[in-house]
Design a protein around this motif. Structure first.
Motif, PDB file in Angstrom:
ATOM      1  N   SER A  46      15.738 -54.978  14.338  1.00 44.56           N
ATOM      2  CA  SER A  46      16.353 -55.125  13.011  1.00 44.56           C
ATOM      3  C   SER A  46      17.502 -56.121  13.014  1.00 44.56           C
ATOM      4  CB  SER A  46      16.829 -53.768  12.487  1.00 44.56           C
ATOM      5  OG  SER A  46      15.744 -52.955  12.144  1.00 44.56           O
ATOM      6  N   PRO A  47      18.466 -56.050  13.974  1.00 50.96           N
ATOM      7  CA  PRO A  47      19.536 -57.064  13.979  1.00 50.96           C
ATOM      8  C   PRO A  47      19.019 -58.479  14.178  1.00 50.96           C
ATOM      9  CG  PRO A  47      20.137 -55.171  15.338  1.00 50.96           C
ATOM     10  CD  PRO A  47      18.687 -55.021  15.013  1.00 50.96           C
ATOM     11  N   VAL A  48      17.984 -58.622  15.014  1.00 51.38           N
ATOM     12  CA  VAL A  48      17.422 -59.953  15.251  1.00 51.38           C
ATOM     13  C   VAL A  48      16.798 -60.505  13.974  1.00 51.38           C
ATOM     14  CG1 VAL A  48      15.752 -61.278  16.593  1.00 51.38           C
ATOM     15  CG2 VAL A  48      17.020 -59.397  17.670  1.00 51.38           C
ATOM     16  N   ILE A  49      16.027 -59.658  13.292  1.00 48.51           N
ATOM     17  CA  ILE A  49      15.390 -60.098  12.047  1.00 48.51           C
ATOM     18  C   ILE A  49      16.437 -60.428  10.998  1.00 48.51           C
ATOM     19  CG2 ILE A  49      13.885 -59.347  10.171  1.00 48.51           C
ATOM     20  CD1 ILE A  49      12.363 -57.646  12.207  1.00 48.51           C
ATOM     21  N   GLU A  50      17.489 -59.597  10.923  1.00 48.42           N
ATOM     22  CA  GLU A  50      18.533 -59.843   9.924  1.00 48.42           C
ATOM     23  C   GLU A  50      19.248 -61.161  10.184  1.00 48.42           C
ATOM     24  OE1 GLU A  50      22.236 -57.440   7.826  1.00 48.42           O
ATOM     25  OE2 GLU A  50      21.214 -56.607   9.583  1.00 48.42           O
ATOM     26  N   ARG A  51      19.567 -61.443  11.452  1.00 49.86           N
ATOM     27  CA  ARG A  51      20.217 -62.718  11.776  1.00 49.86           C
ATOM     28  C   ARG A  51      19.303 -63.903  11.488  1.00 49.86           C
ATOM     29  NH1 ARG A  51      21.914 -59.917  16.473  1.00 49.86           N
ATOM     30  NH2 ARG A  51      20.282 -60.998  17.676  1.00 49.86           N
ATOM     31  N   THR A  52      18.016 -63.719  11.748  1.00 53.64           N
ATOM     32  CA  THR A  52      17.071 -64.826  11.560  1.00 53.64           C
ATOM     33  C   THR A  52      16.869 -65.141  10.078  1.00 53.64           C
ATOM     34  OG1 THR A  52      15.923 -64.185  13.594  1.00 53.64           O
ATOM     35  CG2 THR A  52      14.745 -65.643  12.066  1.00 53.64           C
ATOM     36  N   LEU A  53      16.786 -64.108   9.257  1.00 52.94           N
ATOM     37  CA  LEU A  53      16.476 -64.310   7.846  1.00 52.94           C
ATOM     38  C   LEU A  53      17.698 -64.595   6.990  1.00 52.94           C
ATOM     39  CD1 LEU A  53      13.743 -61.591   7.163  1.00 52.94           C
ATOM     40  CD2 LEU A  53      13.442 -64.032   7.544  1.00 52.94           C
ATOM     41  N   GLN A  72      15.583 -57.789   1.667  1.00 47.75           N
ATOM     42  CA  GLN A  72      15.646 -56.533   0.931  1.00 47.75           C
ATOM     43  C   GLN A  72      14.664 -55.494   1.480  1.00 47.75           C
ATOM     44  OE1 GLN A  72      15.122 -57.292  -3.262  1.00 47.75           O
ATOM     45  NE2 GLN A  72      16.544 -58.999  -3.272  1.00 47.75           N
ATOM     46  N   PHE A  73      13.600 -55.962   2.137  1.00 46.42           N
ATOM     47  CA  PHE A  73      12.562 -55.053   2.635  1.00 46.42           C
ATOM     48  C   PHE A  73      12.813 -54.615   4.078  1.00 46.42           C
ATOM     49  CE2 PHE A  73      10.707 -57.474  -0.796  1.00 46.42           C
ATOM     50  CZ  PHE A  73       9.984 -56.519  -1.509  1.00 46.42           C
ATOM     51  N   LEU A  74      13.942 -54.973   4.643  1.00 46.15           N
ATOM     52  CA  LEU A  74      14.231 -54.596   6.020  1.00 46.15           C
ATOM     53  C   LEU A  74      14.267 -53.074   6.230  1.00 46.15           C
ATOM     54  CD1 LEU A  74      14.768 -55.809   8.784  1.00 46.15           C
ATOM     55  CD2 LEU A  74      17.224 -55.789   8.262  1.00 46.15           C
ATOM     56  N   PRO A  75      14.740 -52.252   5.260  1.00 50.80           N
ATOM     57  CA  PRO A  75      14.715 -50.793   5.469  1.00 50.80           C
ATOM     58  C   PRO A  75      13.314 -50.210   5.665  1.00 50.80           C
ATOM     59  CG  PRO A  75      16.236 -51.349   3.698  1.00 50.80           C
ATOM     60  CD  PRO A  75      15.496 -52.607   4.046  1.00 50.80           C
ATOM     61  N   LEU A  76      12.274 -50.965   5.307  1.00 57.01           N
ATOM     62  CA  LEU A  76      10.903 -50.471   5.465  1.00 57.01           C
ATOM     63  C   LEU A  76      10.364 -50.674   6.877  1.00 57.01           C
ATOM     64  CD1 LEU A  76       9.285 -51.817   2.167  1.00 57.01           C
ATOM     65  CD2 LEU A  76      10.551 -49.710   2.520  1.00 57.01           C
ATOM     66  N   LEU A  77      11.151 -51.316   7.746  1.00 62.38           N
ATOM     67  CA  LEU A  77      10.629 -51.659   9.074  1.00 62.38           C
ATOM     68  C   LEU A  77      10.250 -50.415   9.870  1.00 62.38           C
ATOM     69  CD1 LEU A  77      10.044 -53.847  11.170  1.00 62.38           C
ATOM     70  CD2 LEU A  77      12.430 -53.682  11.920  1.00 62.38           C
ATOM     71  N   LEU A  78      11.116 -49.390   9.919  1.00 59.65           N
ATOM     72  CA  LEU A  78      10.845 -48.193  10.721  1.00 59.65           C
ATOM     73  C   LEU A  78       9.573 -47.477  10.272  1.00 59.65           C
ATOM     74  CD1 LEU A  78      11.499 -46.020  12.797  1.00 59.65           C
ATOM     75  CD2 LEU A  78      13.126 -45.036  11.154  1.00 59.65           C
ATOM     76  N   PRO A  79       9.428 -47.080   8.994  1.00 64.31           N
ATOM     77  CA  PRO A  79       8.191 -46.381   8.630  1.00 64.31           C
ATOM     78  C   PRO A  79       6.948 -47.259   8.747  1.00 64.31           C
ATOM     79  CG  PRO A  79       9.522 -46.826   6.678  1.00 64.31           C
ATOM     80  CD  PRO A  79      10.377 -47.145   7.853  1.00 64.31           C
ATOM     81  N   LEU A  80       7.091 -48.579   8.525  1.00 63.16           N
ATOM     82  CA  LEU A  80       5.923 -49.458   8.671  1.00 63.16           C
ATOM     83  C   LEU A  80       5.481 -49.552  10.128  1.00 63.16           C
ATOM     84  CD1 LEU A  80       6.674 -52.412   6.207  1.00 63.16           C
ATOM     85  CD2 LEU A  80       4.848 -50.713   6.034  1.00 63.16           C
ATOM     86  N   LEU A  81       6.434 -49.631  11.050  1.00 57.41           N
ATOM     87  CA  LEU A  81       6.074 -49.646  12.468  1.00 57.41           C
ATOM     88  C   LEU A  81       5.408 -48.334  12.872  1.00 57.41           C
ATOM     89  CD1 LEU A  81       9.179 -51.372  14.120  1.00 57.41           C
ATOM     90  CD2 LEU A  81       6.842 -52.255  14.000  1.00 57.41           C
ATOM     91  N   ALA A  82       5.953 -47.201  12.398  1.00 49.05           N
ATOM     92  CA  ALA A  82       5.343 -45.909  12.708  1.00 49.05           C
ATOM     93  C   ALA A  82       3.929 -45.824  12.149  1.00 49.05           C
ATOM     94  CB  ALA A  82       6.216 -44.784  12.152  1.00 49.05           C
ATOM     95  N   TYR A  83       3.752 -46.336  10.922  1.00 41.06           N
ATOM     96  CA  TYR A  83       2.411 -46.326  10.317  1.00 41.06           C
ATOM     97  C   TYR A  83       1.454 -47.203  11.123  1.00 41.06           C
ATOM     98  CZ  TYR A  83      -1.299 -47.224   6.935  1.00 41.06           C
ATOM     99  OH  TYR A  83      -2.517 -47.345   6.329  1.00 41.06           O
ATOM    100  N   ALA A  84       1.902 -48.397  11.549  1.00 42.72           N
ATOM    101  CA  ALA A  84       1.035 -49.301  12.292  1.00 42.72           C
ATOM    102  C   ALA A  84       0.651 -48.707  13.655  1.00 42.72           C
ATOM    103  CB  ALA A  84       1.729 -50.653  12.477  1.00 42.72           C
ATOM    104  N   LEU A  85       1.622 -48.104  14.363  1.00 44.09           N
ATOM    105  CA  LEU A  85       1.323 -47.495  15.656  1.00 44.09           C
ATOM    106  C   LEU A  85       0.383 -46.307  15.501  1.00 44.09           C
ATOM    107  CD1 LEU A  85       4.889 -47.607  17.259  1.00 44.09           C
ATOM    108  CD2 LEU A  85       2.909 -48.995  17.897  1.00 44.09           C
TER     109      LEU A  85
END
Length: 429
Positions: A46-53, A72-85
């Motif tokens: 998350s910090p890496v993505i935030e710095r990059t974007l 704005q969609f960064l808060p969705l990263l955790l549930p999306l990763l869980a869904y993908a795994l």
């Protein structure tokens, strides 16, 4: 109530079966492992993505706006990763155990968490957040417990009749959700494109306004057509509507159509645009503060707004005082008494007016002219050029008259006032 009780009994039996099954318990373990891995990856990246974007604060180009939007969609990263795994582990589980109901249920729960974070932290306040809270979340909850197909079938069977038009409840809900999403995206896209076009210094103001209007019409027109397709409305009906609209324009909307076409012509020609000070044949004067598809809005010097139809700018004479930013000439009238040596007046007045900081020497300096001989005075006028316009606030006339008054007083020249000769005749006794 009986159907609800049946659903609850089925859910209870399923849960008890899962708790007594080694395969189900192993799937629970996989779900926990997927969540923990997703949490670790989210904290790490998350910090890496935030710095990059994150763009620079002063960046305003389209790429910077897109990067801010994606953040704005960064808060969705955790549930999306869980869904993908979980989705990746579902196929492995079914191949090993021959079943995967538990992990499929967990996948739907993670999808519900995605929707929950979307509503809580991403969607803006207003209609879109309201639709997410009362439509999207219930749909995701029904999907998580496996009741979505049953509820969808019942909503699809319920019909609403409006004369000869029939809608299902499902179609109306689908249209409301899709319409909210499409027009929100359309509004955001329109704001971004308008900001980008306004920031282009190479575009003329008229061309810029025309491009903004054309982009707005294209975005919302496409959103409307997509919405009609989603709701299952035959787009051939739009052709019939267009024909009816053409008849309506021919019968009763000529003025609206004429004003719309006139507005397009004004934007294309660019001879009149926002910021110009204009005077129409009807006597309306003001600065153009807004140009719409139907009319131009003029702001007078005293703050009043005048709505002038676009057609008036095409069919009547319009004086544009600020077109191309050219200089403008004004004049100030004054008079002196008959006892004055009028040959000295032009030089005195021209020198006094030329000292004013806003008076130009090009294309011509101040010019004092003799205008006539009045009853009690000799009338003069001084012409002068300025770089701006006198929009009714008397920005130039008053300082020029003060300069003339002071110059004449210093030279000992008398300003006239009306004089009358009264003849008294003797009265007879």
């Amino acid at each position: 109530m009986e159907r609800l009780q049946g659903w609850l009994n089925d859910a209870l039996d399923t849960a008890l079966g899962w708790l007594s099954s080694p395969a189900a318990l192993s799937q629970f373990g996989l779900l926990i492992a997927a969540y923990l891995i997703a949490r670790y990856l989210s904290r790490r990246f998350s910090p890496v993505i935030e710095r990059t974007l994150t763009p620079k604060p002063e960046a305003t180009h389209i790429i910077a706006r897109l990067r801010r939007f994606a953040l704005q969609f960064l808060p969705l990263l955790l549930p999306l990763l869980a869904y993908a795994l979980t989705a990746a582990g579902e196929g492995l589980t079914r191949s090993i155990f021959g079943q995967g109901e538990v992990i499929a249920f967990g996948k739907r729960v993670f999808l519900l968490l995605v929707a929950l974070e979307l509503v809580r932290k991403v969607l803006p306040s207003g209609l879109l957040k309201l639709m997410g809270r009362y439509v999207l979340l219930p749909v995701m909850a029904l999907n998580a417990v496996g009741l979505l197909d049953d509820v969808t079938a019942r909503l699809d069977a319920a019909q609403i009749n409006l004369g000869n038009i029939q809608f299902t409840v499902l179609a109306l809900i689908r249209g409301a959700v899709a319409g909210s999403l499409l027009f929100w995206l359309g509004s955001w896209s329109n704001q971004q494109s308008a900001g980008y076009l306004k920031a282009q210094p190479d575009l003329r103001p008229a061309t810029r306004e025309l491009a903004i209007k054309a982009t707005e019409m294209a975005i919302f027109g496409a959103a409307f057509l997509i919405l009609m397709s989603i709701m299952g409305i035959d787009l051939t009906a739009i052709a019939v509507l267009g024909g009816a609209l053409g008849v309506g324009i021919g019968l009763g909307l000529q003025q609206i159509a004429a004003n719309f076409v006139s507005g397009v012509i004004l934007l294309l020609e660019g001879q009149t645009t926002v910021g110009d000070y204009v005077e129409l044949d009807g006597g309306e004067k003001g600065t153009i503060v807004k140009m719409t598809a139907r009319a131009c809005i003029l702001e007078t010097f005293d703050g009043k707004w005048i709505v002038v139809p676009n057609e008036d700018f095409i069919t009547t004479r319009v004086v544009n005082y600020s077109d191309q930013g050219s200089a403008n000439r004004y004049e100030a009238l004054f008079s002196v008494s008959y006892e004055t040596d009028i040959n000295t007046v032009p030089a005195i007045v021209e020198a006094a007016v030329a000292k004013l900081p806003f008076v130009l020497q090009e294309p011509d300096g101040p010019d004092c002219e003799l205008r006539g001989f009045g009853e009690s005075s000799v009338d003069f006028a001084v012409e002068y050029w300025v770089a701006g316009i006198d929009d009714g606030k008397n920005k130039y006339g008053s300082p020029v008259l003060f300069a003339i008054w002071n110059a004449l007083k210093d030279a000992g020249i008398e300003m006239p006032y009306p004089r009358r000769v009264v003849e008294l005749r003797g009265q007879q006794a």
